[in-house]
Scaffold this motif. Sequence first.
Motif, PDB file in Angstrom:
ATOM      1  N   ASN A  27      -4.742   7.055  -5.799  1.00 52.63           N
ATOM      2  CA  ASN A  27      -3.319   7.196  -5.481  1.00 52.63           C
ATOM      3  C   ASN A  27      -3.031   8.600  -4.988  1.00 52.63           C
ATOM      4  N   PHE A  87      -1.057   3.800  -1.801  1.00 54.53           N
ATOM      5  CA  PHE A  87      -1.948   2.951  -2.606  1.00 54.53           C
ATOM      6  C   PHE A  87      -1.559   2.979  -4.083  1.00 54.53           C
ATOM      7  N   ALA A  94       0.818  -1.214   0.000  1.00 50.00           N
ATOM      8  CA  ALA A  94       0.000   0.000   0.000  1.00 50.00           C
ATOM      9  C   ALA A  94       0.850   1.262   0.000  1.00 50.00           C
TER      10      ALA A  94
END
Length: 635
Positions: free
Chosen positions: A458, A452, A417
């Motif tokens: 993102n 992410f 992540a």
Amino acid sequence: MSRTLWHTLKLSPAVLSAVIIAANGAIAAENSAKPLLKDNTAVTDSPVGTAANQLNTELAALPLSEVSSDSPNQQQVAQNTELQNEPAVNNTLEQINRYSQEPVSPVQSSQGTQGTESLDQVTSVSQLRDVQPTDWAFQALQSLVERYGCIEGYPDRTYRGNRAMTRYEFAAGLNSCLDRIQELIAALPQGVGREDLDRLRRLQEEFAAELATLRGRVDALEARVTEVEANQFSTITKLRGEVIFGVSSVFGDEKAISSSVRRTTANTRDLEDNPIFGYRARLNFDTSFSGRDLLRVRLQARNITEFSGNPATTLTGATALSTGVTGTNMTRLSVDGNSNNSVELDDLYYRFPIGKNARVWLIANSGEFNDLVNTVHPLFDSSSTGSISRFGRFNPIYQIVNTSSSAGALINLDFGAIGLDVGYLAPRANNPSNKNGLYDGEFGALAQLVLFPKGNFNIGLTYVRYYAPGNRVNVTGSTGSSFAQRPFGAVATESNSFGGQVNWRIAPQFLISGWVGYQMAEAKTGNFRGANADVINYAVSFGFPDLGAKGNFLGLLAGVPPKVTSSDLDGDFYRGRRTEDRKDDDTSYHLEAFYRIRVSNNISVTPGAFVILNPEHNDRNDTIWVGTIRTTFTF
């Protein structure tokens, strides 16, 4: 026992002939149903970055994804194998390539994968689901199954008669027939009759021509394979190519001038607005030694004029007339650059993994941070298939170090992540003289955190520290006003740049992205040592993948190119104008639209245009339009 063995040996050639004939019939049936195929696999040029991540994934399977290119963000190999003189050999080669990869396939059960798929004996041709009475070989199969009982099917009760036979299947079928022959011989009280032997002999003679043809095809194929192996370029290197043709022009009245001077008839000049046609050609030689690493050598030639320039200004030592095509760098195209048609060495780097979570880049030439990290602006960041403008590709802080000779190193860390990038580039790392080398001259150091990175949402947080001697300062990567590019003129300058990027793929066919960049520049030498200037830029974009057809893309973008919002320069820095807080007085606006049309797997056409309102952050300048039609070929 000796009698049984003798009869078996006498029948073996006939059985072997029958099996080969059945295989040849299957190949012939498939060849008659399909045209000659050519293997055309296109890979777009993709440098690194957002594209870097895609190119890394592709090259692990080699994604030579994205040519595209130009960054790993878009990252690709085109190989065309044509054996046109011998179609039959070509088809055989195609089948061998296809089926030799899968001699057997795994059997799935409730317990998972269990070994390999086996053949099961059938007692009636009706048990084979894919064999119909209308099939040309139906009677032959019926006889072999029901009379001799030596034909086997797959566990799913299929015969798959229209595909080529593997060596494993040949062995299984031959063994079954030989077992059956032994059983029949053993059951006969007086052995095999003369009539049966005569029938087998006639079969051999009847199909002698087909057997000879098959033998000739195999011999020709072996000769061709030997020739290919002897002349192949490399077993570990792939060639990826990209060529861009572009027709472009600027539209407007006069070149831009700086906001620090008053527009007069003496310092204004018309735009150089004649349409141009230019190209950029790239050849990437991508080598992998382990399957996970990549050594790239790129050759490049181009002649696309930069729609740029320096505005008329009163900066010390500067001309009072605007130069270049438009008088401002805000109008530059994404693919511009001119080598005067000479072939140059462009990218030269080696990338390799360390464990499962780290990837290291060693850059020897033409290093750019946007090629090495995720820019969090997918589908816009490629110069060949993304935004048509230089500013519209990504946050300008990624382009602070972008010379053709930049060298250094960078590491990508992937924690699921979270992604972390740390890197260092020096434009003149090979020069040992004063104010050059790895650490004494111009350099850029980057640290980036991406949250992410593999999801639909993102976030990127980026920091770049930059330093350059006076004659090389370019704080904004040639995207904003001339004042923002060199806030203190030709003096050594240091800057700390902070960027925030967001990308949200709301739906498969809609994404929204944006960024904000803030830079703090400081003069390090001269009369203005210690002076500071603040520079900002921001943009928002909307993307529509697969709009109209799969592979198409519509991009819309609006933003403000780098602009000096404040500084503590005194009036002595500018002639004829005294001020204690020099800045860009007005605001320029960048509005852009482009539509990439996928013509085929290897060709795309992108018409687009963008407009600069108040160029050079000066509302006294005329609006400037830029239009282009960009055609990209990948192979």
